[in-house]
Motif scaffolding. Sequence first.
Motif, PDB file in Angstrom:
ATOM      1  N   PRO A 124      -4.675  14.347  40.860  1.00  0.00           N
ATOM      2  CA  PRO A 124      -3.572  14.156  39.683  1.00  0.00           C
ATOM      3  C   PRO A 124      -3.453  15.020  38.755  1.00  0.00           C
ATOM      4  CG  PRO A 124      -5.145  12.310  39.704  1.00  0.00           C
ATOM      5  CD  PRO A 124      -5.522  13.171  40.781  1.00  0.00           C
ATOM      6  N   ARG A 125      -4.642  15.854  38.477  1.00  0.00           N
ATOM      7  CA  ARG A 125      -4.601  16.789  37.051  1.00  0.00           C
ATOM      8  C   ARG A 125      -3.902  18.103  37.591  1.00  0.00           C
ATOM      9  NH1 ARG A 125     -11.025  16.626  36.650  1.00  0.00           N
ATOM     10  NH2 ARG A 125     -10.589  16.301  38.981  1.00  0.00           N
ATOM     11  N   LYS A 153     -15.910   6.522  46.027  1.00  0.00           N
ATOM     12  CA  LYS A 153     -14.599   6.522  45.371  1.00  0.00           C
ATOM     13  C   LYS A 153     -14.914   7.307  43.721  1.00  0.00           C
ATOM     14  CE  LYS A 153     -11.560   3.712  47.115  1.00  0.00           C
ATOM     15  NZ  LYS A 153     -10.319   3.707  47.264  1.00  0.00           N
ATOM     16  N   TYR A 154     -15.986   7.240  43.418  1.00  0.00           N
ATOM     17  CA  TYR A 154     -16.346   8.115  42.265  1.00  0.00           C
ATOM     18  C   TYR A 154     -17.040   9.395  42.249  1.00  0.00           C
ATOM     19  CZ  TYR A 154     -14.774   4.231  39.256  1.00  0.00           C
ATOM     20  OH  TYR A 154     -14.082   3.385  38.397  1.00  0.00           O
ATOM     21  N   ARG A 193      -0.743  19.736  38.785  1.00  0.00           N
ATOM     22  CA  ARG A 193       0.902  19.277  38.858  1.00  0.00           C
ATOM     23  C   ARG A 193       1.639  20.536  39.606  1.00  0.00           C
ATOM     24  NH1 ARG A 193       3.006  15.561  35.470  1.00  0.00           N
ATOM     25  NH2 ARG A 193       1.767  14.033  34.833  1.00  0.00           N
ATOM     26  N   TYR A 244     -18.205   9.656  33.676  1.00  0.00           N
ATOM     27  CA  TYR A 244     -17.675   8.422  34.440  1.00  0.00           C
ATOM     28  C   TYR A 244     -18.340   7.801  35.504  1.00  0.00           C
ATOM     29  CZ  TYR A 244     -16.173  12.501  37.625  1.00  0.00           C
ATOM     30  OH  TYR A 244     -16.292  13.484  38.424  1.00  0.00           O
ATOM     31  N   ARG A 278     -15.330  11.474  46.010  1.00  0.00           N
ATOM     32  CA  ARG A 278     -13.914  11.515  45.943  1.00  0.00           C
ATOM     33  C   ARG A 278     -13.684  12.910  44.997  1.00  0.00           C
ATOM     34  NH1 ARG A 278      -9.633  12.657  45.185  1.00  0.00           N
ATOM     35  NH2 ARG A 278      -7.796  11.720  44.963  1.00  0.00           N
ATOM     36  N   ASN A 279     -14.398  12.930  44.085  1.00  0.00           N
ATOM     37  CA  ASN A 279     -14.365  13.939  42.947  1.00  0.00           C
ATOM     38  C   ASN A 279     -14.990  15.297  43.406  1.00  0.00           C
ATOM     39  OD1 ASN A 279     -12.891  13.221  40.290  1.00  0.00           O
ATOM     40  ND2 ASN A 279     -14.137  11.381  40.715  1.00  0.00           N
ATOM     41  N   MET A 316       2.341  14.900  40.948  1.00  0.00           N
ATOM     42  CA  MET A 316       2.545  14.022  41.913  1.00  0.00           C
ATOM     43  C   MET A 316       4.135  13.864  42.257  1.00  0.00           C
ATOM     44  SD  MET A 316      -0.111  12.400  43.561  1.00  0.00           S
ATOM     45  CE  MET A 316       0.085  10.769  43.817  1.00  0.00           C
TER      46      MET A 316
END
Lengths: 580, 338
Positions: free
Chosen positions: B329-330, B249-250, B332, B232, B253-254, B1
């Motif tokens: 975010p994983r 959101k879970y 980069r 999760y 989102r994924n 990020m």
Amino acid sequence: MTSPVLTLKDLSIDFPTPTGLVHAVRDVSLTIQSGRRVGFIGESGSGKTTTALAIMRMLAEPGRVAGGSIALGRDQTDVLSLDEEAMRKTRLSRVSYIPQGAMNSLNPVMRIENQLWDGIVAHEGKTDPGELKRRSDAALASVGLPAHTGRLYPHELSGGMKQRVCIALGVILTPELIIADEPTSALDVVTQRHVMQTLTKVQAEIGSGLILIGHDMGLMAQSVDELAVLKDGELVEHGLTRQIIESPEHPYTQELIHSVPLVGGESFLSPAIGAPSSQKSSAEPLLEFREVSKVYGANTALHPMSFALDGTVPQIISIVGQSGSGKSTMGSLMLGFNAPTSGEVLFEGKDVSRLSPAERLHFRKDVQAVFQDPYACFNPFYRVNHALKFPYERFGLSKGAADTQRAMEDACVAVGLDPDLILGRYPHQLSGGQRQRLIVARALMLQPKLLIADEPVSMVDASLRATILKNIYDLKDRYGISILYITHDLATAYHVSDYVIVLYHGSVAEAGPPKEVIGAPRHPYTQLLIDSIPWPDMNRSWGTSRSADDDVLALKKMAEERKTIFRGEVDGFTLRSFAA
Amino acid sequence: MGQIPASYLMNRLVTLSLTVFIAATLIWIIPRLSPVDPADIMLGRMAAGAGSVANSEEILAQLRANFGLDDPLILQYLKYLWNTLTFNFGLSTASFPTPVSSLIAAALPWTLGLMILSLVITFVIGNLLGALMVWERSPKLVKVAIPAAMVFTSIPPILSGLLLMWIFSAKLRWFPLTGAYGLTVEPGWSWDFVQSVLYHGFLPAMSIVIVTFGFWALGMRGLMITVQGEDYTKLAEAKGLKPRYILYKYMIRNAILPQITAFALKIGLLVAGQVLVERIFAYNGMGKLLYDAILDQDFPVIQGVSFVIILMTALAVFVVDLVYPLIDPRIRHERVSA
């Protein structure tokens, strides 16, 4: 003042399946008092997780509660009669769940603190951001994580840290009951002790009841006040931990206790009389590392080391260490899956990274592997016969269909499986233990010279571990195959090996015969590993949460020192490691 | 990020340029493997128009000289590269002497408008429906209706287009049959014109949406099932989060992450247009331009259109590479080691 936080009365849970009703849990009655820790122990399929999920009202489809009642908390709320919204509000605030898969339990795209906040907001409504931050920091601090952890994403945390985040989440709303479902099964012993002591510390602080689900009698002995032993959905024994450990009544409980291999305990192996003939055909050492090192980016997975395994007399060499110690890297270097950064890996004098196609075929036949995950080792589309038959024919060992069939049957019998029951089935129809034994059978069929077993028993039930290790031991003992046994479990390494190498951060900490290295360790790292093993012995101290913190700090120091202690030699194996 | 490292940006830019360069070269080589001589085709077209052509040899030589076909191949290639990079694709042989770039410039906005609109609609609808197919709390109706609607996915867009035209234009007379805007309005930034464009674009867009939403819905369904089984998601339920919050959101989102990559790849492809959809609706976009160019063996147009398609795809992938770390975010922007 204690009061009951959970009362199960005649709880029964059924799973309707196409082949009939499966009674997963039958008439379980149990009361848990506040502040008490109760262990649910049993092997997979015993109903321990199903019972816990029923308390959360989160049974997987098509499971349903067939009878009995679940009363939660001081006011003994009837969980089964709550409506959906009331049940949602009960979760986390009155009963929290710490899941098994620490690695994947957190939303990968959300910061840690957001995942603590959304839990609070879901129960208390819109909350002031400063207040949220204060509470999440406090929760993280209670499990020994610094406040900045909250700003990180899950992938930036180690397994132990993630599991502690889950614990922080489990206590953030101070529930009356915490259910921890094998919270440490994916962690190594040192981290396991750290996490368990964190869990019991925060649980004691908030005074809630705790259900610890597991299959490791040693871990239970060191962590819980009461034990509930489940078998096939029935509660077969329940009582104080000390009482059950010291005088178990039910035969199944006795079996669970005795299936834990102990350092220095009785051997579970039955060595054959007379040395087996060796499989060796070359004058060169069977396997040799010449100053082999492996570097991944900025991270040194393995510092230069040399060893030679002669192989004339078959031996089991154990490589033990925590995750990240470089033990699996060694395994993949031996199998030629990875080329070393420097040095050479030689099999019978030939560099495994420079084999001709014909030599490579021989190498693949001569060096067999057993891996950790018995589920992932089979192609789900083929019957298990295929996994046995295909390599046997491919390597030209078969003398026709009848011979292949006989070889498969013999191999099954050798690992204690009934070929009539096993062959012809699909992988998903077999249990984990059966699959892993089949993998051993497959290795045996190919008459290899060397077997590399990377954590072969870490994913099978405790009661089966001894059996599978015995199968592997027999490969050496009866069939003359040399074995490299890669594991984090010192107790089993103690029993099966002729020589033990303790790895830490890619270098050898301590090496020698198991009686010396594991029986009387001298290196502080080996000592720490042994101290961290939970023993099914109530009189043995597992340390406190403070000492576990100190040990984690001490580990960091050891990584920098890189000192090796040699504890003696065995014939046919030499090891040399190179200091920094 | 955070900040994009310059080395990463450089690396991506080099990849982008290399892709475009290789593609441009292939576009140049492939037509040259064809035995057809473009000068012959032009002459043929003149002959077809005028009955016969006098001094045909001279004209042929003249045309070859004008188009630079007599130059050595390497010179032709270098000239071509330079021209392509400056978006000068030469003159169309079919609508001689219109520059290819102005043909493309005229067609591209129509296609971009129609296609991006329909892609965005499809992406949103498809992914939402795919997610609802998996979500435990979806209304029963949704779970029955969506798989039934998937039937449309097996219809080629040309048929769905004809079907929509027949129902809504021919029978109900709600929408116009063809064209991108009405004959009575002046193109420009007037409300009348915009209205007319939306009115004309509705049916072609719908014919694409109903046949392509299944692609997204089925993909999303598979991804959602995976996410639903993730630890999760289970923990989110154990946390007592609200079901809708978990869904957005879970789960979505994924699950949406791989779909975004697919979206970028589609953007490039769609510049080519739904050739047949544009054709039957007589919609003057890139698809129709390409279709006509192929019929007329109009090489400069084919080359120009192909180049624009590749450029768009490469650009879309480039943009996704840059923004992906913001949504996952994983991932980069790794510093590239020299």
